[in-house]
Design a protein around this motif. Structure first.
Motif, PDB file in Angstrom:
ATOM      1  N   ILE A   1      21.282  23.914 -10.554  1.00  0.00           N
ATOM      2  CA  ILE A   1      19.853  23.484 -10.632  1.00  0.00           C
ATOM      3  C   ILE A   1      19.123  24.512  -9.935  1.00  0.00           C
ATOM      4  CG2 ILE A   1      19.976  21.600  -9.083  1.00  0.00           C
ATOM      5  CD1 ILE A   1      17.738  20.031 -10.882  1.00  0.00           C
ATOM      6  N   ALA A   2      19.558  24.680  -8.394  1.00  0.00           N
ATOM      7  CA  ALA A   2      18.784  25.601  -7.556  1.00  0.00           C
ATOM      8  C   ALA A   2      18.844  26.926  -8.098  1.00  0.00           C
ATOM      9  CB  ALA A   2      19.432  25.447  -6.226  1.00  0.00           C
ATOM     10  N   GLN A   3      19.918  27.301  -8.697  1.00  0.00           N
ATOM     11  CA  GLN A   3      19.845  28.715  -9.093  1.00  0.00           C
ATOM     12  C   GLN A   3      18.952  28.926 -10.332  1.00  0.00           C
ATOM     13  OE1 GLN A   3      24.109  28.410  -9.137  1.00  0.00           O
ATOM     14  NE2 GLN A   3      24.408  29.845  -7.182  1.00  0.00           N
ATOM     15  N   PHE A   4      19.060  27.887 -11.230  1.00  0.00           N
ATOM     16  CA  PHE A   4      17.962  28.027 -12.331  1.00  0.00           C
ATOM     17  C   PHE A   4      16.676  28.189 -11.767  1.00  0.00           C
ATOM     18  CE2 PHE A   4      15.060  26.370 -15.272  1.00  0.00           C
ATOM     19  CZ  PHE A   4      15.539  26.810 -16.517  1.00  0.00           C
ATOM     20  N   VAL A   5      16.151  27.347 -10.878  1.00  0.00           N
ATOM     21  CA  VAL A   5      14.809  27.365 -10.141  1.00  0.00           C
ATOM     22  C   VAL A   5      14.712  28.876  -9.681  1.00  0.00           C
ATOM     23  CG1 VAL A   5      13.130  26.667  -8.402  1.00  0.00           C
ATOM     24  CG2 VAL A   5      14.568  25.060  -9.924  1.00  0.00           C
ATOM     25  N   MET A   6      15.561  29.596  -8.714  1.00  0.00           N
ATOM     26  CA  MET A   6      15.571  30.560  -8.454  1.00  0.00           C
ATOM     27  C   MET A   6      15.442  31.806  -9.269  1.00  0.00           C
ATOM     28  SD  MET A   6      18.821  30.325  -5.714  1.00  0.00           S
ATOM     29  CE  MET A   6      18.833  32.014  -5.021  1.00  0.00           C
ATOM     30  N   GLU A   7      16.023  31.682 -10.492  1.00  0.00           N
ATOM     31  CA  GLU A   7      15.821  32.726 -11.513  1.00  0.00           C
ATOM     32  C   GLU A   7      14.380  32.634 -12.031  1.00  0.00           C
ATOM     33  OE1 GLU A   7      17.731  35.237 -12.592  1.00  0.00           O
ATOM     34  OE2 GLU A   7      19.102  34.899 -11.132  1.00  0.00           O
ATOM     35  N   MET A   8      13.947  31.471 -12.507  1.00  0.00           N
ATOM     36  CA  MET A   8      12.787  31.173 -13.028  1.00  0.00           C
ATOM     37  C   MET A   8      11.767  31.442 -12.273  1.00  0.00           C
ATOM     38  SD  MET A   8      13.724  30.535 -16.413  1.00  0.00           S
ATOM     39  CE  MET A   8      12.283  30.103 -17.137  1.00  0.00           C
TER      40      MET A   8
ATOM     41  N   ASN B   1      13.547  21.134 -18.901  1.00  0.00           N
ATOM     42  CA  ASN B   1      12.643  20.754 -19.885  1.00  0.00           C
ATOM     43  C   ASN B   1      11.121  21.182 -19.649  1.00  0.00           C
ATOM     44  OD1 ASN B   1      13.556  19.414 -22.641  1.00  0.00           O
ATOM     45  ND2 ASN B   1      14.410  17.736 -21.303  1.00  0.00           N
ATOM     46  N   ASN B   2      10.892  21.388 -18.525  1.00  0.00           N
ATOM     47  CA  ASN B   2       9.589  21.837 -17.949  1.00  0.00           C
ATOM     48  C   ASN B   2       9.323  23.302 -18.538  1.00  0.00           C
ATOM     49  OD1 ASN B   2       8.827  19.566 -16.809  1.00  0.00           O
ATOM     50  ND2 ASN B   2       9.665  20.119 -14.665  1.00  0.00           N
ATOM     51  N   TYR B   3      10.504  24.130 -18.943  1.00  0.00           N
ATOM     52  CA  TYR B   3      10.478  25.432 -19.295  1.00  0.00           C
ATOM     53  C   TYR B   3      10.631  25.742 -20.650  1.00  0.00           C
ATOM     54  CZ  TYR B   3      10.662  26.135 -13.878  1.00  0.00           C
ATOM     55  OH  TYR B   3      10.084  26.151 -12.759  1.00  0.00           O
ATOM     56  N   LEU B   4      11.594  24.824 -21.211  1.00  0.00           N
ATOM     57  CA  LEU B   4      12.189  25.084 -22.637  1.00  0.00           C
ATOM     58  C   LEU B   4      12.605  23.498 -23.234  1.00  0.00           C
ATOM     59  CD1 LEU B   4      15.689  25.792 -22.934  1.00  0.00           C
ATOM     60  CD2 LEU B   4      14.721  26.769 -20.931  1.00  0.00           C
ATOM     61  N   PRO B   5      12.377  23.244 -24.523  1.00  0.00           N
ATOM     62  CA  PRO B   5      12.857  21.983 -25.117  1.00  0.00           C
ATOM     63  C   PRO B   5      14.341  22.019 -25.059  1.00  0.00           C
ATOM     64  CG  PRO B   5      11.752  23.491 -26.815  1.00  0.00           C
ATOM     65  CD  PRO B   5      11.655  24.150 -25.438  1.00  0.00           C
ATOM     66  N   LEU B   6      14.828  20.858 -24.838  1.00  0.00           N
ATOM     67  CA  LEU B   6      16.291  20.666 -25.073  1.00  0.00           C
ATOM     68  C   LEU B   6      16.620  19.534 -25.838  1.00  0.00           C
ATOM     69  CD1 LEU B   6      17.536  20.785 -21.176  1.00  0.00           C
ATOM     70  CD2 LEU B   6      17.587  22.886 -22.833  1.00  0.00           C
TER      71      LEU B   6
ATOM     72  N   THR C   1      19.124  31.378 -32.266  1.00  0.00           N
ATOM     73  CA  THR C   1      20.177  30.084 -32.124  1.00  0.00           C
ATOM     74  C   THR C   1      20.333  29.648 -30.741  1.00  0.00           C
ATOM     75  OG1 THR C   1      21.052  30.886 -34.146  1.00  0.00           O
ATOM     76  CG2 THR C   1      22.325  29.089 -32.998  1.00  0.00           C
ATOM     77  N   PRO C   2      20.083  28.225 -30.466  1.00  0.00           N
ATOM     78  CA  PRO C   2      20.442  27.960 -29.097  1.00  0.00           C
ATOM     79  C   PRO C   2      21.878  27.832 -28.758  1.00  0.00           C
ATOM     80  CG  PRO C   2      18.986  26.136 -30.361  1.00  0.00           C
ATOM     81  CD  PRO C   2      19.623  27.297 -31.449  1.00  0.00           C
ATOM     82  N   SER C   3      21.921  28.526 -27.700  1.00  0.00           N
ATOM     83  CA  SER C   3      23.170  28.794 -26.893  1.00  0.00           C
ATOM     84  C   SER C   3      23.274  28.517 -25.376  1.00  0.00           C
ATOM     85  CB  SER C   3      23.773  30.357 -26.834  1.00  0.00           C
ATOM     86  OG  SER C   3      22.910  31.066 -26.173  1.00  0.00           O
ATOM     87  N   PHE C   4      22.198  28.042 -24.824  1.00  0.00           N
ATOM     88  CA  PHE C   4      21.854  27.610 -23.446  1.00  0.00           C
ATOM     89  C   PHE C   4      22.289  26.105 -23.310  1.00  0.00           C
ATOM     90  CE2 PHE C   4      19.212  26.236 -19.806  1.00  0.00           C
ATOM     91  CZ  PHE C   4      19.630  27.278 -18.983  1.00  0.00           C
TER      92      PHE C   4
ATOM     93  N   GLY D   1      26.430  16.353 -28.554  1.00  0.00           N
ATOM     94  CA  GLY D   1      27.630  16.078 -28.023  1.00  0.00           C
ATOM     95  C   GLY D   1      27.463  15.601 -26.537  1.00  0.00           C
ATOM     96  N   HIS D   2      28.174  16.126 -25.518  1.00  0.00           N
ATOM     97  CA  HIS D   2      28.135  15.785 -24.166  1.00  0.00           C
ATOM     98  C   HIS D   2      26.809  16.249 -23.305  1.00  0.00           C
ATOM     99  CE1 HIS D   2      29.424  14.128 -20.272  1.00  0.00           C
ATOM    100  NE2 HIS D   2      29.421  15.270 -19.733  1.00  0.00           N
ATOM    101  N   ASN D   3      26.545  17.638 -23.863  1.00  0.00           N
ATOM    102  CA  ASN D   3      25.580  18.489 -23.293  1.00  0.00           C
ATOM    103  C   ASN D   3      24.223  18.448 -23.917  1.00  0.00           C
ATOM    104  OD1 ASN D   3      27.405  18.967 -21.180  1.00  0.00           O
ATOM    105  ND2 ASN D   3      28.192  20.796 -22.204  1.00  0.00           N
ATOM    106  N   TYR D   4      23.259  19.124 -23.298  1.00  0.00           N
ATOM    107  CA  TYR D   4      21.790  19.500 -23.904  1.00  0.00           C
ATOM    108  C   TYR D   4      21.819  20.808 -24.185  1.00  0.00           C
ATOM    109  CZ  TYR D   4      20.591  14.611 -22.461  1.00  0.00           C
ATOM    110  OH  TYR D   4      20.583  13.344 -22.218  1.00  0.00           O
ATOM    111  N   TRP D   5      21.116  21.331 -25.314  1.00  0.00           N
ATOM    112  CA  TRP D   5      20.930  22.740 -25.631  1.00  0.00           C
ATOM    113  C   TRP D   5      19.517  23.100 -25.761  1.00  0.00           C
ATOM    114  CZ3 TRP D   5      25.665  25.486 -26.342  1.00  0.00           C
ATOM    115  CH2 TRP D   5      26.862  24.719 -26.206  1.00  0.00           C
ATOM    116  N   GLY D   6      19.602  24.484 -25.627  1.00  0.00           N
ATOM    117  CA  GLY D   6      18.009  25.050 -25.779  1.00  0.00           C
ATOM    118  C   GLY D   6      18.182  26.528 -26.046  1.00  0.00           C
ATOM    119  N   LEU D   7      16.993  27.206 -26.258  1.00  0.00           N
ATOM    120  CA  LEU D   7      16.946  28.651 -26.483  1.00  0.00           C
ATOM    121  C   LEU D   7      17.112  29.198 -24.987  1.00  0.00           C
ATOM    122  CD1 LEU D   7      14.438  28.987 -29.218  1.00  0.00           C
ATOM    123  CD2 LEU D   7      16.790  29.356 -29.479  1.00  0.00           C
TER     124      LEU D   7
END
Length: 591
Positions: A70-77, A24-29, A47-50, A33-39
């Motif tokens: 979560i760590a790999q997301f930080v590595m990429e960003m 959420n610090n990088y994009l709104p979610l 259209t959000p597919s993330f 359903g069970h998951n959170y979605w964003g661009l």
């Protein structure tokens, strides 16, 4: 890479961290359903597919197929290493860092690497400061002639090395570095009892990695000294196969549409000074597969912009082949004969340079092929048509292919129908070659026949297992037919968390698939989850039985009469078992 932190600490960090809060610090979610979605932050979309799974701390994009924890997301960003990403997350959740826990030999190597980084940084500072003194005047004059301004010189940390044999080593020794450390860093050479600076009387280009650390140097000779360009030899922190020049600038350049790959340091500097982004160069060698994979992280495609002379064109051919091997989209920028990107932008300006349109790798390859053959003769045109047809046989897009075939028909004189027929012949040969190569690489283990239905069953079963909704011992790793799924299932059954499993998957395609399965919506009710799992298990049992029957039938071709009787009995037994599973599935569907 050896982990710097104890496993128990990493487990606790993953338990404390919340991937939804972090993303959420990088994009709104938004929860759906069970998951959170964003661009998706890794590609452009409307259209959000993330998708983010909060419970498992993993993510997956159904658009670009990016997946990880979560760590790999930080590595990429943030363009961080894995240990750096863990430190980053620990700061966010206010979790203190543990004592470094690595084997003694790794600790010694890490200490040496840190000393080399410090020595390189000190050397870069020395070279840069020397540039602005009378001793560096000749180098500064050269840079001015190449139209570099002061801001650019400082941005790239350019410098000058002195003419004395050991000036740098004296300065760095006074700062506390040993001769052994300087030698390990590639800054000095030692011969018998004497040592001397590796770089003397050269323009100095610090080679900085994506994390801002100085790995080594490139030095351009002034005058007739040889070699013209001298790079730091391989050291514990530097290997020219893996990095690119100006990698440090890529880190903060978001949403690049392309990376522009040029040949030399001066090309990079000239283009960046004119405002172009995403410009890098190889480190004095031909492009490597490792460098290609590195560039893939920063943009969806690469434009190769090497020199316009014959040597440059041959280098483009090799680079295009490397990018094809790595399945990276590649295009080619071409300049007038003999010109390089530096000449082009300085003589004609950034506007003219920006108007250059790249050609596809296929068009470039066809043009190079035409130059190598004498198409003024019938034999030359025939050979050109055959070799071109082989190239076009691997073009997947029908519209693109049609354009290429039309052009080839004009250039070769052969009709469209003849060329398509030749492509079909070439394509068949390519398929045969690929099939033989695949067969040679195939592991000769027990045959497995996995249909789409079976593949879907494995994936659903793994998702259910990862969700924690199945009873202990309800599923075994041996129930899976695919090696990858077996391995991951075994780790889940041993209690390893999905977020930890994602960390160790290095292959991007596998990580993407597993990320998809871990974020997949699963049946919430435990009873229904068990029923779904049982259906998957039965589907996989059918797959296994059918594969065993096929093997038995194949074996009968070389068996004697007595052996065939026994084999037939076994086939009948398996057939009865298969029928029982099918009847049970049919009854459940009726219910």
């Amino acid at each position: 890479m050896a982990l710097r932190f104890p496993s128990s600490w990493i487990d606790e960090l993953y338990a404390r961290a919340d991937i939804v809060q972090l993303v959420n610090n990088y994009l709104p979610l938004k929860k759906k359903g069970h998951n959170y979605w964003g661009l998706c932050p890794f590609h452009n979309e409307k259209t959000p597919s993330f998708s983010v799974n909060q419970e498992l701390n993993v993510y997956y994009c159904f658009g670009c197929k990016a997946g990880g924890n979560i760590a790999q997301f930080v590595m990429e960003m943030e363009r961080l290493t894995y240990p750096e990403a863990l430190e980053y997350i620990a700061k966010l959740v206010n979790m203190p860092l543990p004592q470094t826990m690595v084997p003694k030999e790794d600790e010694d190597l890490q200490s040496l690497k840190e000393r080399i980084y410090l020595a390189n940084e000190a050397a870069a500072r020395y070279y840069h400061e020397l540039l602005w003194t009378p001793e560096g005047a000749k180098v500064l004059e050269y840079l001015r002639k190449r139209k570099m301004d002061d801001n650019t010189i400082r941005k790239f940390g350019l410098g000058a090395s002195g003419q004395e044999w050991d000036r740098l080593s004296q300065v760095l020794q006074q700062q506390g570095f040993s001769l052994e450390e300087l030698q390990k860093a590639g800054l000095i050479a030692v011969k018998e009892k004497h040592h001397y600076d590796m770089f003397r009387d050269r323009v100095m280009f610090p080679i900085i990695n994506v994390y801002g650390k100085v790995l080594g140097f490139g030095g351009r000779a002034l005058g007739d000294a040889q070699p013209k360009y001298l790079n730091t030899a391989d050291t514990p922190v530097f290997n020219k196969r893996y990095g690119v020049y100006a990698a440090n600038l890529l880190r903060n350049q978001r949403n690049l549409k392309r990376v522009l790959l040029v040949e030399g340091y001066m090309d990079v500097i000239a283009l960046v000074q004119q405002g172009l982004q995403g410009v890098v160069a190889t480190l004095g060698t031909a492009l490597t597969n490792e460098q290609a994979r590195f560039l893939k992280r920063f943009a969806p495609e690469v434009w190769v912009a090497y020199d316009g002379d014959e040597a440059g064109q041959m280098a483009i051919e090799r680079a295009v082949e490397i990018f094809r091997q790595e399945s990276i989209p590649v295009k080619v920028l071409q300049f007038p004969e003999g010109m390089d990107p530096d000449d082009m932008i300085n003589q004609h300006g950034v506007e003219a340079f920006s108007k250059l349109r790249p050609i596809s790798d296929v068009s470039f390859t066809l043009r190079r092929l035409e130059k190598k053959l004498d198409i003024s003769s019938q034999d030359g045109r025939t050979e050109y048509a055959k070799q071109a047809a082989k190239i076009l046989a691997e073009v997947p897009d029908p519209v693109e292919l049609d354009l290429y075939v039309k052009e080839l028909s004009l250039r070769s004189g052969f009709s469209r129908e003849v060329l398509l027929a030749q492509m079909q012949v070439a394509g068949s040969r390519i398929l045969v070659t690929k099939k033989k190569e695949s067969e040679r690489k195939a592991v000769r283990s027990r045959p497995r026949v996995l249909t789409d239905e079976g593949n879907a069953a494995e994936q659903t079963l793994l998702s259910l297992l990862a969700s924690g909704k199945l009873p202990v011992d309800f599923v075994k790793s041996g129930d899976f037919l695919t090696d990858t799924y077996q391995t991951i299932a075994a780790r889940l059954l041993l209690g390893e968390q999905p977020v930890k499993i994602m960390t160790t998957i290095e292959d991007e395609a596998t990580r993407s698939l597993v990320g998809k399965l871990f974020t997949q919506e699963v049946i919430g009710d435990p009873a229904n989850a068990m029923a779904a799992a049982e259906e998957c298990l039965n589907t996989l049992r059918k797959q296994r039985i059918n594969a065993e029957i096929d093997i038995l039938k194949k074996n009968m071709e070389t068996q004697n009469a007595e052996q065939k009787v026994e084999t037939l009995k076994e086939i009948m037994r398996l057939t009865v078992e298969l029928s029982g599973i099918q009847r049970a599935q049919a009854k459940r569907k009726e219910v």
